[in-house]
Design an enzyme around this catalytic site. Structure first.
Site, PDB file in Angstrom:
ATOM      1  N   GLY A 131      48.727  40.507  39.128  1.00  0.00           N
ATOM      2  CA  GLY A 131      48.653  41.981  40.460  1.00  0.00           C
ATOM      3  C   GLY A 131      48.670  42.099  41.681  1.00  0.00           C
ATOM      4  N   LEU A 132      48.963  42.807  41.742  1.00  0.00           N
ATOM      5  CA  LEU A 132      49.976  43.276  42.965  1.00  0.00           C
ATOM      6  C   LEU A 132      48.583  42.977  44.338  1.00  0.00           C
ATOM      7  CD1 LEU A 132      51.404  47.110  42.336  1.00  0.00           C
ATOM      8  CD2 LEU A 132      52.387  44.871  43.227  1.00  0.00           C
ATOM      9  N   ALA A 154      45.486  43.527  47.083  1.00  0.00           N
ATOM     10  CA  ALA A 154      45.134  44.977  46.865  1.00  0.00           C
ATOM     11  C   ALA A 154      44.914  45.359  45.112  1.00  0.00           C
ATOM     12  CB  ALA A 154      45.147  46.541  47.679  1.00  0.00           C
ATOM     13  N   SER A 155      45.117  44.880  44.698  1.00  0.00           N
ATOM     14  CA  SER A 155      45.223  45.347  42.931  1.00  0.00           C
ATOM     15  C   SER A 155      43.082  44.679  42.935  1.00  0.00           C
ATOM     16  CB  SER A 155      46.007  44.574  42.234  1.00  0.00           C
ATOM     17  OG  SER A 155      45.420  42.781  41.950  1.00  0.00           O
ATOM     18  N   GLY A 156      42.307  43.940  43.637  1.00  0.00           N
ATOM     19  CA  GLY A 156      41.605  44.123  43.299  1.00  0.00           C
ATOM     20  C   GLY A 156      40.648  42.261  42.535  1.00  0.00           C
ATOM     21  N   LYS A 157      41.838  41.630  43.007  1.00  0.00           N
ATOM     22  CA  LYS A 157      41.752  40.211  41.285  1.00  0.00           C
ATOM     23  C   LYS A 157      40.647  39.388  42.699  1.00  0.00           C
ATOM     24  CE  LYS A 157      46.128  39.147  43.113  1.00  0.00           C
ATOM     25  NZ  LYS A 157      46.591  39.812  43.714  1.00  0.00           N
ATOM     26  N   SER A 158      40.850  39.613  43.460  1.00  0.00           N
ATOM     27  CA  SER A 158      39.404  38.320  44.472  1.00  0.00           C
ATOM     28  C   SER A 158      38.108  38.754  44.620  1.00  0.00           C
ATOM     29  CB  SER A 158      40.432  38.326  46.433  1.00  0.00           C
ATOM     30  OG  SER A 158      40.869  38.003  46.513  1.00  0.00           O
ATOM     31  N   SER A 218      51.290  35.966  41.870  1.00  0.00           N
ATOM     32  CA  SER A 218      52.414  35.555  41.362  1.00  0.00           C
ATOM     33  C   SER A 218      53.154  36.826  40.751  1.00  0.00           C
ATOM     34  CB  SER A 218      51.476  34.478  40.466  1.00  0.00           C
ATOM     35  OG  SER A 218      50.273  35.432  39.520  1.00  0.00           O
TER      36      SER A 218
END
Lengths: 211, 211
Positions: free
Chosen positions: A32-33, A35-39, A107
């Protein structure tokens, strides 16, 4: 010699390992982008897997990969592809070890993600089976990500200070067939994690919840 | 929102992880000549750690690294160093995850092994502590290794078919201060493994033996 009775000349199979550990190995690939909240999602998912299920899970992210294994790589196209290739190889080693690898990288290119998937799913010579690969599309509109912009990266991209920034000046190729699609701007993080855990449970990837 | 109560904004520390898993992460680095018995030792060690101690352990060796993560590398001096660098980085990730990484590579150069050790022992920014690194010298005289020669590699080296073969036409720099020195031609494999397990126990690296 008596001590030789229990000697194993051959390596543990993946199945023997899973049985010993009461856990199946797999890779959860977040995409995902920025700042999409992945972490945030990855951190909470790892917590719940360890705490509530007692399984061995580990996050691979920019902090422990970009400054370590991949510190020799820059941001050219070739280096970005090599970056994802190595991450996929390491995730596969964790999955093969019986652990749950949680990768948290933008990615942006479909071809790179598909290669990571193939690396897991297609058994290489000497392997009897492939490994599960769960692609999770952490989806937020670019406007939302840009508004969050916790590291000020979108701002720098708009100013041209950062070139080829995903979503602004470089493409993000959204997954067409991700196992899990999370509309991450519409959900609290706990619900997003729940969506992933439910998928893992439904597919028999997790041991029962600890009492 | 009630579901937010258990949300953890920050990542698990290494200590929290160890407590959850009832296991400390570390790397066991085997070094020694080709045909010195590293792989056999690694396989049996991994077995015992999983079966008798219930700990998560994983071997990194030529089979799963040279044909995967490091398949882009050849045998030039620079590539050999990069090979060991990446193995050390991956071992460190496993150790950081709370697993026991067992690496099984000739790793003939002291500088490369010392770099692998430093990578583990010296905390990088953001880390509070280093990770244990246990160097195991799997020592057999080159004559013994050459006589075993299960893959016919020494023969090819003598014939000049393989250039720069460790022990024949390239140096093996024996460890001066390895944590464990195994005279592997004088011991059955079970005793060699016992020597390692005893070291790990003595240093508090393993949970108690399963009943």
């Amino acid at each position: 010699m008596a001590t030789n009775i229990t000697f194993h000349a051959s390596a543990l199979t993946r199945e023997e390992r899973s049985t010993q550990l009461n856990q199946r190995g797999l890779t959860i690939w977040l995409t995902g982008l920025s700042a999409s909240g992945k972490s945030t999602l990855a951190v909470e998912l790892e917590h719940q897997l360890l705490r509530d299920r007692g399984v061995h899970a580990y996050r691979l992210d920019g902090d422990n990969v970009r400054f370590g294994l991949n510190k020799d790589l820059g941001f050219s196209e070739a280096d970005r592809t090599e970056n994802i290739r190595r991450i996929a190889e390491v995730a596969k080693l964790f999955a093969d070890s019986g652990s749950i690898a949680i990768t948290s990288f933008i990615s942006p290119y479909r071809a790179d993600r598909d290669q990571a998937r193939a690396l897991h799913e297609v058994p290489t010579p000497g392997e009897s089976t492939g490994l599960p690969f769960v692609e999770v599309y952490v989806d937020v509109p670019v406007e939302v990500a840009e508004q969050r912009d916790p590291k000020g990266l979108y701002k720098k991209a708009r100013e041209g200070v950062i070139k080829e920034f995903t979503g602004i000046s470089a493409p993000y190729e959204a997954p067409a067939n991700a196992e899990i699609h999370i509309k991450n701007h519409e959900l609290p993080v706990m619900d997003a994690v729940k969506q992933i855990i439910e998928y893992l449970d439904k597919n028999g990837f997790l041991p029962a919840k600890k009492q």
